[in-house]
Design an enzyme around this catalytic site. Sequence first.
Site, short mmCIF file in Angstrom:
data_model
loop_
_atom_site.label_atom_id
_atom_site.label_comp_id
_atom_site.label_asym_id
_atom_site.label_seq_id
_atom_site.Cartn_x
_atom_site.Cartn_y
_atom_site.Cartn_z
CG ASP A 91 -0.15 -0.26 2.52
OD1 ASP A 91 1.06 0.03 2.55
OD2 ASP A 91 -0.75 -0.75 3.49
CD GLU A 113 0.96 -6.95 2.79
OE1 GLU A 113 1.02 -5.73 2.63
OE2 GLU A 113 1.70 -7.56 3.58
CD GLU A 126 0.06 4.20 5.20
OE1 GLU A 126 -0.91 4.90 5.57
OE2 GLU A 126 1.23 4.46 5.51
CG HIS A 203 7.35 3.17 10.31
ND1 HIS A 203 6.82 3.45 9.08
CD2 HIS A 203 7.01 1.89 10.57
CE1 HIS A 203 6.20 2.38 8.61
NE2 HIS A 203 6.29 1.42 9.50
NE ARG A 205 1.90 9.35 5.78
CZ ARG A 205 2.90 9.78 5.01
NH1 ARG A 205 3.23 11.05 5.01
NH2 ARG A 205 3.56 8.95 4.23
CG HIS A 233 11.23 4.42 9.88
ND1 HIS A 233 11.09 5.47 9.01
CD2 HIS A 233 10.84 3.32 9.21
CE1 HIS A 233 10.61 5.02 7.85
NE2 HIS A 233 10.45 3.70 7.95
#
Length: 359
Positions: A91, A113, A126, A203, A205, A233
């Site tokens: 994604d 996936e 995503e 990590h 958002r 990250h």
Amino acid sequence: MSVFVVVGGTRPEAVKLAPVVRALRASGAEVRIVATGQQPRLFDETLACFDLSADLRMEVEAAAPAAMLGQLVPRLGPALAGARAVLVQGDTTSALAGALAAAYARLPVVHVEAGLRTGLAEPHPEEMHRTLIAQIAQLHFAPTSAAVSALAREGVAAEAIVMTGNSGIDALLWMAAKVRGQPVPAALSAVDWRRPVVLVTVHRRENHGAGLAGVMAALTELSAVAEILLPVHPHPAVAGPLRSGLAGLAGVHLTAPLDYPDFVWAMGRATLALTDSGGVQEEGPALGLPVLVMRGATERPEGLASGNARMVGTDAFAIVAAAREVLAGGAAAMAEPAMPYGAGDASARMAKAMMARFG
Ligand code: UDP
């Protein structure tokens, strides 16, 4: 010969596409890997762990998804010429860009996936990316039955969906066998492995800002009872605050992103994973590593159902309470290995389906 082009740009894409590339090549297909430049170092270094390298590397100057998409879609077009099909995974902005570039070139898109959904607007972008890719793809490799159902609900034809398991589990089992019994890797030598070790990744958002503050408060408290291993990250919204908030605390080990073999070694030895990562939610159960998910919703409910994972969000009290319970041995069922995301044969299934359809 059938030529497949694989488009990817981030570390999890490298992990999950590498076994598919290897399986396709073993089936006699020619596979070209196009790196988008989204996470250029992490993507290249992770591919190298599987003895693979990109055949073509793009450069993107933009970091924000909208601008990156705008740069990548036209640049990817020529890189796809001659492909029988284009593979994208997951994604990311790179995956959506690869799918759109292929669709504009009227090339079939294969989605690895496929079908993961929270059913909410979050995580953004995503959830939007993977839903859009499902509209574009001709062949959908769904890791689990829940993913198959989600695609069917969105109107994807049954014959376009193949339930394969997640190729990330193929990668994990392959690497876990390689690192089993190896001594402590140099990058992890500062950790006291005689103590309980909490392996942390953060990590996403949605955890930038307030969420990260809760995570840091929890880690500060947990460092009194366990070693905290936190590969930081590279995203500046997490790297800056983590380094200024946690550096120097006794028992807290902030490292650079670990090479995939070292990270798999650490997952095999840690007592608990605290994470917002998608990949770690899948890998933990297979290794019997309890996972506390620092998110408000997950598109990976299978690990919760198998009893290996729990959602704790980013509230410091909730994280500390759940972590203390696991560290005290009060959640033994979470450490029972389970394979809710596949048995390690996903890439072989994908290669077979692709050769049958496009070979
Ligand atoms: N990983 C790694 N080194 C690290 C942290 C994670 O190799 O320092 C691997 C991990 O095993 C998993 C993948 O990277 O396969 C997860 O990547 P990330 O958390 O960046 O993305 P997500 O899975 O959330 O999309």
